[in-house]
Scaffold this active site. Structure first.
Site, PDB file in Angstrom:
ATOM      1  N   GLU A 123       0.853  -1.188   0.000  1.00 48.02           N
ATOM      2  CA  GLU A 123       0.000   0.000   0.000  1.00 48.02           C
ATOM      3  C   GLU A 123       0.897   1.249   0.000  1.00 48.02           C
ATOM      4  O   GLU A 123       1.858   1.282   0.759  1.00 48.02           O
ATOM      5  CB  GLU A 123      -0.907   0.026   1.232  1.00 48.02           C
ATOM      6  CG  GLU A 123      -1.924   1.152   1.137  1.00 48.02           C
ATOM      7  CD  GLU A 123      -2.886   1.171   2.331  1.00 48.02           C
ATOM      8  OE1 GLU A 123      -2.794   0.313   3.211  1.00 48.02           O
ATOM      9  OE2 GLU A 123      -3.714   2.078   2.365  1.00 48.02           O
ATOM     10  N   ALA A 264       2.122  -0.089  10.827  1.00 48.66           N
ATOM     11  CA  ALA A 264       1.787  -1.477  10.552  1.00 48.66           C
ATOM     12  C   ALA A 264       0.976  -1.533   9.272  1.00 48.66           C
ATOM     13  O   ALA A 264       0.564  -0.494   8.746  1.00 48.66           O
ATOM     14  CB  ALA A 264       0.964  -2.063  11.699  1.00 48.66           C
ATOM     15  N   MET A 265       0.734  -2.758   8.786  1.00 42.45           N
ATOM     16  CA  MET A 265      -0.008  -2.910   7.538  1.00 42.45           C
ATOM     17  C   MET A 265      -0.946  -4.107   7.617  1.00 42.45           C
ATOM     18  O   MET A 265      -0.552  -5.196   8.009  1.00 42.45           O
ATOM     19  CB  MET A 265       0.991  -3.055   6.384  1.00 42.45           C
ATOM     20  CG  MET A 265       0.352  -3.249   5.028  1.00 42.45           C
ATOM     21  SD  MET A 265      -0.629  -1.809   4.524  1.00 42.45           S
ATOM     22  CE  MET A 265      -1.907  -2.600   3.559  1.00 42.45           C
ATOM     23  N   ASN A 267      -2.295  -6.303   5.655  1.00 48.71           N
ATOM     24  CA  ASN A 267      -2.380  -7.345   4.629  1.00 48.71           C
ATOM     25  C   ASN A 267      -3.256  -8.509   5.076  1.00 48.71           C
ATOM     26  O   ASN A 267      -3.159  -8.962   6.207  1.00 48.71           O
ATOM     27  CB  ASN A 267      -0.976  -7.892   4.345  1.00 48.71           C
ATOM     28  CG  ASN A 267       0.055  -6.803   4.256  1.00 48.71           C
ATOM     29  OD1 ASN A 267      -0.045  -5.936   3.407  1.00 48.71           O
ATOM     30  ND2 ASN A 267       1.015  -6.814   5.168  1.00 48.71           N
ATOM     31  N   GLU A 300      -5.273  -2.646  12.914  1.00 48.37           N
ATOM     32  CA  GLU A 300      -5.008  -3.517  11.754  1.00 48.37           C
ATOM     33  C   GLU A 300      -6.017  -4.655  11.703  1.00 48.37           C
ATOM     34  O   GLU A 300      -6.486  -5.043  10.636  1.00 48.37           O
ATOM     35  CB  GLU A 300      -3.584  -4.062  11.772  1.00 48.37           C
ATOM     36  CG  GLU A 300      -2.476  -3.009  11.873  1.00 48.37           C
ATOM     37  CD  GLU A 300      -2.621  -1.844  10.910  1.00 48.37           C
ATOM     38  OE1 GLU A 300      -3.135  -2.034   9.796  1.00 48.37           O
ATOM     39  OE2 GLU A 300      -2.224  -0.711  11.284  1.00 48.37           O
ATOM     40  N   GLU A 322      -9.681   4.357   6.374  1.00 47.91           N
ATOM     41  CA  GLU A 322      -8.825   4.816   7.471  1.00 47.91           C
ATOM     42  C   GLU A 322      -9.596   5.618   8.527  1.00 47.91           C
ATOM     43  O   GLU A 322      -9.434   5.391   9.718  1.00 47.91           O
ATOM     44  CB  GLU A 322      -7.636   5.610   6.933  1.00 47.91           C
ATOM     45  CG  GLU A 322      -6.653   4.775   6.095  1.00 47.91           C
ATOM     46  CD  GLU A 322      -6.119   3.530   6.799  1.00 47.91           C
ATOM     47  OE1 GLU A 322      -6.276   3.412   8.028  1.00 47.91           O
ATOM     48  OE2 GLU A 322      -5.554   2.654   6.113  1.00 47.91           O
TER      49      GLU A 322
END
Ligand code: B3K
Ligand code: ZN
Length: 863
Positions: A123, A264-265, A267, A300, A322
């Site tokens: 992203e 953080a992400m 996924n 997350e 978001e």
């Protein structure tokens, strides 16, 4: 620069000409020559004969086949940013092989190798640095991923979904194949390969399904993983109970890595985290770190529904996921901890950062209209103001109505890529409401200013309240239409008794001006307006100090009590600046503070109320920011409070000192917070506090207290500052995340040697310009040090300017974050303006200026 980066506009959105339904990826991992094979099922959308244009950056193309046949060179074109393929087929299999160099990837976007871990970050548009693809969020495909690597160096090979195969291969290699059953955009793709310690647990969903939970941390860090695991389980349970949302895969993995540009992400099924939001034990993490871990783990996890199951149609809609997910993580933290403390902290972020962004050259609506580099729009506006907008919808609908809206949103859009408009529509339709005016929060930038006039007619026993709103123009938006502003309120007598003037606890300001009349009002009431910060606005109002003190002591809304204290302090500072003298703290205000300290109130709320407004919050009230004056007034006010309340602080400090061992619970956290505020005031009193500081530092059984003593000493320039800094370094050298706090503490010190200190710390063995956490803790922290970053000789600007220059090629995302410190350059006096402008102009001349920097510099320098 070969070509100036181009802006994209929201209004130009077009549906994709092709889509991809299935992706089969094979990665043969190698530090410098990783081979990626991608097999794509491509389907033409609609009637047209256009070629297929795939995105691709910094890729070496090796081969390209359609339906198994090598494509001849005249049928495709490959340039710096794309691969164009001419084909008459409507549906075909495209097979591409390419090579990438993960070691050379210091930008940490795409596939990179850092500290022996292969890791991805896709992203917003990083997938195009891995392979050629339709890198846009409205193309949703099912992914199967095979990862091949050396087994001894990379025993764990991870990707999204469920692991369906594991093979031992020749030459010490092995492979793992993963399949994700949920169609997803490529920005949610992830791959990790490395060696880890693993914390395993399970969660049973309310449907009775067992989900395996796996937390991957660097070897030796298992004793710091428990809190993240607990937070994850709490988040899963909370989402079932409050939002009726259940996890959908059989496995949920979180990997903590040292090199990561942001927090953080999310996924799908494989979150990648900056280690600082996973690792925590009492010795190496502060209370705030523990709370941050809980909130980011929650954030997350919550994305699995708000972001992954329902995703964004295009990146202009980023706040769809978001803003909503920040709102959800804020609610999670508030339900588990103190709602009031969380609310106040969230408001502090809005006031000291978002308001500044909203009045600067990069101001944008929560749903931007124009973007050059998407990474520049992961902002406090999109995230935090976005969450405030969701919170206002929640205020308008109430919890039940809001949840009805969420239910309809998922019924309509599960599995799709949608827009902010789709969200608002679901909220409207589920509740039979009309949000026409409310939508302006999505389309308009800028912070509304609400002016309040109150007239009490003694004879008629009538109160008339007039509210007016106006919003200054922002770049590209001259005129602003009125916003729908919900005003939560309550009323009090002069003695502080709650008065009931109406059944409605929310007023609606929807036009430029609105008048509200209340009859049968027996005495002149004191109104507490914008309780709980019910709208992200600035309020202009002429309350007397006495009235503010009544609200401070008696408002039933904790936010408003805190806000009254902040207003009292801000007034003193502003008055001092206006009269060019050190403004006096009145006896009544001292007494009000004393009463608060002695009241039977949550210690954390006392701590927050007694914390002075930040320099940047004060600065927000000035067209030209008086750097030195704000600094001098804040210092003088702090000292006056310390002197006047010395005995109270000492007494409270002793009450808060715990004989018990460290415990992580709300009550103890609150006590430590108050203790810290007391200590930081007492530290202002010079050497007589030195022993207390040393004592707390040495006796602490936890980092909160140890670091607290260090910060109080350093920030008050106490004589023990240097010895304690040395002791801390001695103890923690090599412990990266702890040393980050040592760096920040020094970067935030308000003394005239700070610039030089920061410069020399850049050569410290624990510092590195390659690691974003180090840069944030030393250099980004320094830019928040108002008086020292804005030192009048420009040394602060030069230092950060030269770092940005170095990062321009290696890590533009991080460079661009640092550049934010220059964005409001026009708000300073002419001499500082000149110095900041010089740095911006030097950067603009760089031959290879990254688009991230280009976009910000252009908007800063344009007239
Ligand atoms: N969605 C990511 C942020 C990605 C940033 C890309 N530059 C983390 C989050 O908001 O949860
Ligand atoms: Zn997010």
């Amino acid at each position: 620069m070969t070509q100036l980066p181009k802006a994209k506009y929201r209004k130009d959105y077009q549906e994709p000409e092709f889509t991809i339904t299935d992706v089969d990826l094979t990665f043969d991992l190698h530090p410098t020559e990783t081979r990626v094979k991608s097999v794509l099922k491509v389907v033409r959308q609609g009637e047209h004969e256009k070629p297929l244009v795939l995105d691709g950056e910094q890729l070496t193309l090796l081969s390209i086949k359609v339906d198994g046949e090598e494509v001849s060179e005249d049928l495709y074109q490959h340039d710096e940013h794309s691969l164009t393929l001419k084909t008459p087929l409507n549906s075909f299999t495209l097979e591409i092989e390419n090579r990438v160099n993960p070691t050379a990837n210091e930008a940490l976007e795409g596939l990179y190798l850092a500290e022996n871990t292969f890791c991805t970050q896709c992203e917003a548009e990083g997938f195009r640095r891995i392979t050629f693809y339709l890198d846009r969020p409205d193309v949703l495909a099912k992914f199967t991923t095979t990862v091949i690597a050396d087994k001894s160096d990379f025993p764990y090979l991870l990707s999204n979904g469920n692991r369906i195969k594991h093979l031992e291969l020749e030459n010490g290699k092995h492979s793992a194949t993963w399949q994700d059953p949920f169609p997803k955009p490529c920005y949610l793709f992830a791959l990790v390969a490395g060696d880890f310690d693993i914390l395993r647990d399970e969660f049973t969903t309310r449907e009775g399904r067992t989900v395996d939970l796996e937390l991957f941390v660097d070897k030796g860090n298992l004793d710091r993983a428990d809190h993240a695991m607990l937070s994850l389980k709490n988040a899963m349970k909370w989402d079932e109970e409050r939002f009726d949302l259940v996890y959908d895969l059989d496995i949920y993995m979180v990997v903590a890595v040292d090199f990561f540009n942001m927090g953080a992400m999310e996924n799908k099924g494989l979150n990648v985290f900056n280690a600082k939001y996973v690792l925590a034990n009492p010795k190496t993490a502060t209370d705030q770190d523990f709370l941050n871990v809980e909130s980011v783990i929650g954030h997350e996890y919550f994305h699995n529904w708000t972001g992954n199951r329902v995703t964004c149609r295009d990146w202009f809609q980023l706040s769809l996921k978001e803003g909503l997910t920040v709102f959800r993580d804020q609610e999670f933290s508030s339900d588990l901890g103190s709602r009031a403390v969380n609310r106040i902290q969230d408001v502090r972020v809005i006031r000291s950062h978002q308001f500044a962004e909203d009045s600067g050259p990069m101001a944008h609506p929560i749903r931007p209209d124009k973007v050059v580099q998407m990474n520049n729009f992961y902002t406090v506006t999109v995230y935090n103001k976005g969450a405030e907008v969701i919170r206002m919808i929640h205020t308008l609908l109430g919890e039940a109505g809001f949840q009805k809206g969420m239910k309809l949103y998922f019924e309509r859009h599960d599995g799709n890529a949608v827009t902010c408009e789709d969200f608002v529509k679901a909220m409207e339709d589920a509740n039979g409401k009309d949000f026409t005016t409310f939508r302006n929060w999505y389309s308009q930038a800028g912070t509304p200013v609400v002016t309040v006039e109150e007239v009490y007619d003694e004879n008629e026993k009538r109160l008339t309240l007039v509210l007016k709103q106006s919003t200054a123009s922002t770049p590209g938006q001259e005129e602003k239409a009125p916003f729908h502003i919900p005003v939560k309120w309550s009323a009090y007598s002069e003695q502080g008794q709650r008065l009931s003037l109406s059944d409605d606890d929310v007023l609606h300001l929807k036009d430029a001006e609105a008048t509200f009349a209340f009859d049968n009002v027996a005495e002149k009431p004191i109104l507490s307006l914008f309780d709980n910060f019910s709208a992200p606005v600035k309020v202009k109002r002429s309350l007397t100090d006495d009235e503010l003190r009544v609200l401070l002591a008696h408002s039933e809304d904790d936010f408003s009590r805190w806000d009254a204290a902040q207003s009292l302090f801000t007034r003193i500072v502003e008055k001092g600046i206006a009269t060019n003298s050190s403004a006096e703290l009145s006896e009544q205000t001292i007494q009000a503070c004393r009463n608060l300290l002695q009241a039977n109130t949550d210690p954390a709320l006392k701590a927050l109320a007694l914390t002075l407004p930040t320099a940047s919050t004060i600065a927000d009230g000035y067209e030209t920011i008086p750097v030195e004056a704000i600094n001098a007034q804040l210092k003088s006010l702090k000292l006056q409070l310390a002197e006047a309340l010395e005995d109270d602080f000492k007494e409270l400090l002793d009450v808060c000192v715990s004989e018990k061992a460290y415990q992580l619970n709300g009550e103890d956290i609150a006590k430590r917070q108050l203790k810290q505020v007391c200590l930081s005031y007492l530290a202002e009193l010079g050497d007589k506090t030195s022993n207390r500081l040393k004592q707390q530092f040495n006796q602490a059984d936890n980092l909160t207290d140890q670091l607290g003593a260090l910060q109080a000493a350093v920030w008050a320039n106490n004589a023990v500052a240097e010895p304690l800094l040395n002791q801390f370094e001695e103890q923690w050298r090599g412990e990266k995340l702890v040393m980050d706090k040592w760096f920040s503490t020094q970067a935030l010190a308000n003394n005239e040697k700070t610039v030089e200190r920061v410069k020399s710390l850049m050569t410290h063995p624990d510092f590195s310009l390659k690691n974003p956490n180090r840069i944030y803790s030393l250099l980004a922290a320094f830019t928040q040090n108002q008086p020292q970053f804005h030192r009048d000789d420009g040394a602060g600007y030069e230092l950060i300017g030269s770092v940005i220059q170095q990062l321009n090629t290696s890590n533009p995302q991080v460079a661009s974050r640092l550049l934010s410190a220059f964005v409001s350059w026009r708000r300073y006096d002419s001499s500082r303006q000149q110095l900041m402008r010089k740095e911006l102009e030097t950067l603009r001349e760089l031959s290879n200026l990254a688009s991230d920097l280009f976009e910000k510099i252009e908007s800063c320098l344009s007239e």
